[in-house]
Design a protein around this motif. Structure first.
Motif, short mmCIF file in Angstrom:
data_model
loop_
_atom_site.label_atom_id
_atom_site.label_comp_id
_atom_site.label_asym_id
_atom_site.label_seq_id
_atom_site.Cartn_x
_atom_site.Cartn_y
_atom_site.Cartn_z
N VAL A 184 -69.40 -57.85 6.65
CA VAL A 184 -68.22 -57.02 6.92
C VAL A 184 -67.17 -57.83 7.69
O VAL A 184 -65.98 -57.79 7.36
N LEU A 185 -67.61 -58.58 8.70
CA LEU A 185 -66.67 -59.36 9.50
C LEU A 185 -65.98 -60.43 8.65
O LEU A 185 -64.80 -60.72 8.86
N GLN A 186 -66.69 -60.99 7.69
CA GLN A 186 -66.13 -62.07 6.88
C GLN A 186 -65.26 -61.57 5.73
O GLN A 186 -64.26 -62.21 5.38
N ARG A 187 -65.62 -60.42 5.12
CA ARG A 187 -64.97 -60.03 3.87
C ARG A 187 -64.24 -58.70 3.91
O ARG A 187 -63.40 -58.44 3.04
N PHE A 188 -64.55 -57.85 4.88
CA PHE A 188 -63.99 -56.50 4.85
C PHE A 188 -63.33 -56.14 6.18
O PHE A 188 -63.41 -55.00 6.64
N SER A 189 -62.68 -57.10 6.78
CA SER A 189 -61.97 -56.84 8.05
C SER A 189 -60.62 -56.19 7.77
O SER A 189 -60.07 -56.28 6.66
N MET A 190 -60.07 -55.57 8.79
CA MET A 190 -58.74 -55.00 8.67
C MET A 190 -57.71 -56.10 8.41
O MET A 190 -56.77 -55.92 7.62
N ASP A 191 -57.89 -57.25 9.05
CA ASP A 191 -56.96 -58.37 8.85
C ASP A 191 -56.95 -58.82 7.39
O ASP A 191 -55.89 -59.12 6.83
N ALA A 192 -58.12 -58.89 6.77
CA ALA A 192 -58.20 -59.30 5.37
C ALA A 192 -57.48 -58.30 4.47
O ALA A 192 -56.74 -58.69 3.56
N MET A 193 -57.67 -57.01 4.71
CA MET A 193 -57.02 -55.99 3.91
C MET A 193 -55.49 -56.06 4.05
O MET A 193 -54.74 -56.02 3.06
N LEU A 194 -55.02 -56.21 5.29
CA LEU A 194 -53.58 -56.28 5.54
C LEU A 194 -52.97 -57.53 4.92
O LEU A 194 -51.88 -57.49 4.34
N SER A 195 -53.67 -58.64 5.04
CA SER A 195 -53.17 -59.90 4.49
C SER A 195 -53.01 -59.82 2.97
O SER A 195 -51.99 -60.24 2.41
N LYS A 196 -54.01 -59.26 2.29
CA LYS A 196 -53.95 -59.15 0.83
C LYS A 196 -52.88 -58.15 0.39
O LYS A 196 -52.21 -58.34 -0.62
N THR A 197 -52.73 -57.08 1.17
CA THR A 197 -51.70 -56.09 0.85
C THR A 197 -50.31 -56.69 1.02
O THR A 197 -49.42 -56.51 0.16
N GLU A 198 -50.10 -57.43 2.09
CA GLU A 198 -48.81 -58.08 2.34
C GLU A 198 -48.51 -59.09 1.23
O GLU A 198 -47.37 -59.16 0.74
N ALA A 199 -49.51 -59.85 0.84
CA ALA A 199 -49.32 -60.85 -0.22
C ALA A 199 -48.93 -60.18 -1.53
O ALA A 199 -48.07 -60.69 -2.28
N LEU A 200 -49.52 -59.01 -1.81
CA LEU A 200 -49.17 -58.29 -3.04
C LEU A 200 -47.73 -57.82 -3.00
O LEU A 200 -46.99 -57.94 -4.00
N TYR A 201 -47.29 -57.30 -1.85
CA TYR A 201 -45.88 -56.88 -1.73
C TYR A 201 -44.94 -58.05 -1.96
O TYR A 201 -43.92 -57.92 -2.67
#
Length: 247
Positions: free
Chosen positions: A220-237
């Motif tokens: 969870v810490l490596q793959r499902f963190s809040m930072d990871a979700m936000l980073s991928k969402t920002e990159a998509l935008y």
């Protein structure tokens, strides 16, 4: 149907798992280029610093009991009827087992009736909606999610982040979150026998259960963190904005 007829209004769709992405492509007829998978993320906190024994006393647990936990709305989707049937088998080998069920829903009355008919009412605590899920996880040694279908259950993220091994059905995004035999055990849906066997396996092998819990928290810490979700969402935008700029 609604997703299909309103698809023209959206530039892009975000699915919380590849299973959901495939569902949208298959049933809403969305082109693959218009759908991205971005997993949910959580903040994996530390629930240390509270009186665990006081909480256990409050809800009627003792230190020598083997505590299982599940959480979610009390609906047929979640398969709690199957879990109760599995528990009736488990308690024959582990007499000190107890199950905490967190949540509310239309099946509460029927589930309590089923527990009574299986003669396990004293083994099951229906705790309703709770705001202290992270602390209640510390009371348990195993988290169980017997769902018939799922998208991407955040409650499994919470359980794994708390270092708990999980037994879950191999449905939807669960298969992308739980690594079978590494962070927990996956069983076929609607199979109470397999569910009971997996629970008893981890209850009988504490060393293995603890190792799975540690592996789950690390995942969870490596793959499902809040930072990871936000980073991928920002990159998509940024990607979508770049596409929309005039040449």
């Amino acid at each position: 149907f609604i997703d299909r007829v309103t698809a023209f209004m959206a530039d892009h769709f975000v699915a919380v798992s590849n299973g959901v992405k495939e569902h949208l492509m298959r049933n809403a007829h969305l082109p693959e280029r218009t759908v991205s998978t971005i997993y949910n993320g959580i903040v994996a906190g530390n629930s240390a610093g509270f009186d665990l024994s006081a909480l256990m006393n409050q809800i009627g647990l003792t230190a020598d009991e083997r505590i299982l936990m599940t959480a979610g709305r009390l609906h047929r989707q979640k398969g709690y009827d199957l879990l109760l049937q599995a528990l009736s088998v488990v308690q024959q080998s582990f007499s000190g087992v107890k199950l905490l069920i967190l949540g509310e829903g239309e099946e509460e009355k029927s589930l309590k009736k089923l527990a009574h008919s299986l003669e396990i009412s004293e083994k099951v605590l229906f705790l309703g909606l709770r705001s202290d899920v992270d602390r209640l996880l510390q009371c348990s040694e195993l988290f169980v999610l017997p769902s018939r279908w799922e998208g991407f259950p955040n409650v499994l993220l919470e359980a794994m982040a708390a270092g708990k091994p999980v037994v879950a059905t191999a449905v939807g995004g669960v298969r992308e979150l739980v690594v079978d035999e590494v962070t927990g055990i996956l069983v076929p849906p609607q199979d109470e026998t397999a569910l009971a066997d997996a629970i008893m396996l981890l209850l009988s092998d504490k060393k293995r259960a603890l190792a799975m819990g540690a592996a789950g928290r690390k995942r969870v810490l490596q793959r499902f963190s809040m930072d990871a979700m936000l980073s991928k969402t920002e990159a998509l935008y940024h990607e979508l904005l770049a596409r929309s700029k005039p040449a």
